[in-house]
Design an enzyme around this catalytic site. Structure first.
Site, PDB file in Angstrom:
ATOM      1  N   GLY A  49       0.836  -1.192   0.000  1.00 10.04           N
ATOM      2  CA  GLY A  49       0.000   0.000   0.000  1.00 10.04           C
ATOM      3  C   GLY A  49       0.871   1.243   0.000  1.00 10.04           C
ATOM      4  O   GLY A  49       1.969   1.227   0.560  1.00 10.04           O
ATOM      5  N   GLN A  97       2.712  10.010   1.247  1.00  7.54           N
ATOM      6  CA  GLN A  97       4.014   9.335   1.352  1.00  7.54           C
ATOM      7  C   GLN A  97       4.964   9.698   0.216  1.00  7.54           C
ATOM      8  O   GLN A  97       6.163   9.464   0.309  1.00  7.54           O
ATOM      9  CB  GLN A  97       3.833   7.810   1.374  1.00  7.54           C
ATOM     10  N   CYS A 145       5.681  -0.284   7.002  1.00  3.66           N
ATOM     11  CA  CYS A 145       5.320   0.897   6.221  1.00  3.66           C
ATOM     12  C   CYS A 145       6.527   1.314   5.385  1.00  3.66           C
ATOM     13  O   CYS A 145       7.645   1.327   5.902  1.00  3.66           O
ATOM     14  CB  CYS A 145       4.919   2.025   7.167  1.00  3.66           C
ATOM     15  N   LEU A 146       6.279   1.646   4.123  1.00  6.58           N
ATOM     16  CA  LEU A 146       7.387   2.068   3.264  1.00  6.58           C
ATOM     17  C   LEU A 146       8.048   3.346   3.793  1.00  6.58           C
ATOM     18  O   LEU A 146       9.194   3.625   3.471  1.00  6.58           O
ATOM     19  CB  LEU A 146       6.894   2.279   1.829  1.00  6.58           C
ATOM     20  N   HIS A 158      -4.700   1.071   7.143  1.00 12.50           N
ATOM     21  CA  HIS A 158      -3.359   1.639   7.296  1.00 12.50           C
ATOM     22  C   HIS A 158      -3.181   2.842   6.356  1.00 12.50           C
ATOM     23  O   HIS A 158      -2.699   3.904   6.766  1.00 12.50           O
ATOM     24  CB  HIS A 158      -2.318   0.548   7.003  1.00 12.50           C
ATOM     25  N   GLU A 159      -3.612   2.663   5.092  1.00  5.26           N
ATOM     26  CA  GLU A 159      -3.456   3.745   4.111  1.00  5.26           C
ATOM     27  C   GLU A 159      -4.381   4.916   4.436  1.00  5.26           C
ATOM     28  O   GLU A 159      -4.007   6.074   4.255  1.00  5.26           O
ATOM     29  CB  GLU A 159      -3.729   3.236   2.684  1.00  5.26           C
ATOM     30  N   HIS A 218      -2.820   7.261   6.698  1.00  9.99           N
ATOM     31  CA  HIS A 218      -1.855   8.167   6.063  1.00  9.99           C
ATOM     32  C   HIS A 218      -2.537   9.452   5.589  1.00  9.99           C
ATOM     33  O   HIS A 218      -1.942  10.533   5.635  1.00  9.99           O
ATOM     34  CB  HIS A 218      -1.184   7.493   4.862  1.00  9.99           C
TER      35      HIS A 218
HETATM   36 NI    NI Z   1       2.386   3.126   5.489  1.00  6.85          NI
END
Ligand code: NI
Length: 169
Positions: free
Chosen positions: A43, A48, A87-88, A129-130, A133
């Site tokens: 995701g 991000q 998480c990226l 999760h997204e 963000h």
């Molecule tokens: Ni993330």
């Protein structure tokens, strides 16, 4: 596209709705999916990559890539489950997070078509999760303070090790 890392202020800001879904939205969605694949994530949200708009991409195994634009979480299950998240934007950090097991979400895709989706399992997890963000939230916010402090300290140590290494060369 460059993925922002924990500490960047943009990750902490609330994203604004996408005003119009057009060709450039479609192109951005494509790039988002590409960056997601490059980062080997499941995701990735606009903030991000420094775009403070309410859009994210999700691609879980066995499914097609999905784009969510201006999503609303309509329902979440009472039942909660623990699942390991990463998480990226927080590389190398994984921790168990408790969230609702299922979620019903309404959004628009990159072609401007509205849809409603009831998700379970890992898909439900990534969507939540997204969505965080878009609100300036990160999964580490949902951990106990003690656990969060431990993770941040570990990250700081890794960072200073990295800096020392560079000083030597
Ligand atoms: Ni993330």
């Amino acid at each position: 596209m460059k993925i922002l890392i924990l500490g960047d202020e943009l990750l902490r800001q609330k994203a604004v709705p996408v005003k119009k879904i057009n060709k450039s939205t479609e192109e951005f969605a494509r790039n988002l999916v590409e960056a997601l694949h490059e980062g080997k994530g499941i995701g990735l949200a606009g903030p991000q990559v420094g775009v403070l708009e309410r859009i994210f991409a999700v691609h879980v195994e066995g499914d097609v890539p999905r784009i969510f634009i201006n999503p609303s979480i309509l329902e979440t299950s009472q039942e909660l489950v623990k699942y390991e998240e990463g998480c990226l934007s927080i590389p190398g950090v994984y921790a168990d997070v408790v969230r609702p097991k299922t979620v019903k979400v309404q959004a628009w895709n990159e072609r401007g078509r509205p849809f409603t989706l009831e998700a379970d399992g890992i898909l439900a997890r990534v969507i939540q999760h997204e969505y965080d963000h878009l609100e300036g939230g990160l999964f580490i916010d949902r951990l106990s303070e003690e656990k969060r402090e431990r993770i941040l300290a570990k990250m700081a140590r890794a960072e200073s090790r990295e800096k020392r290494k560079h000083r030597k060369v």
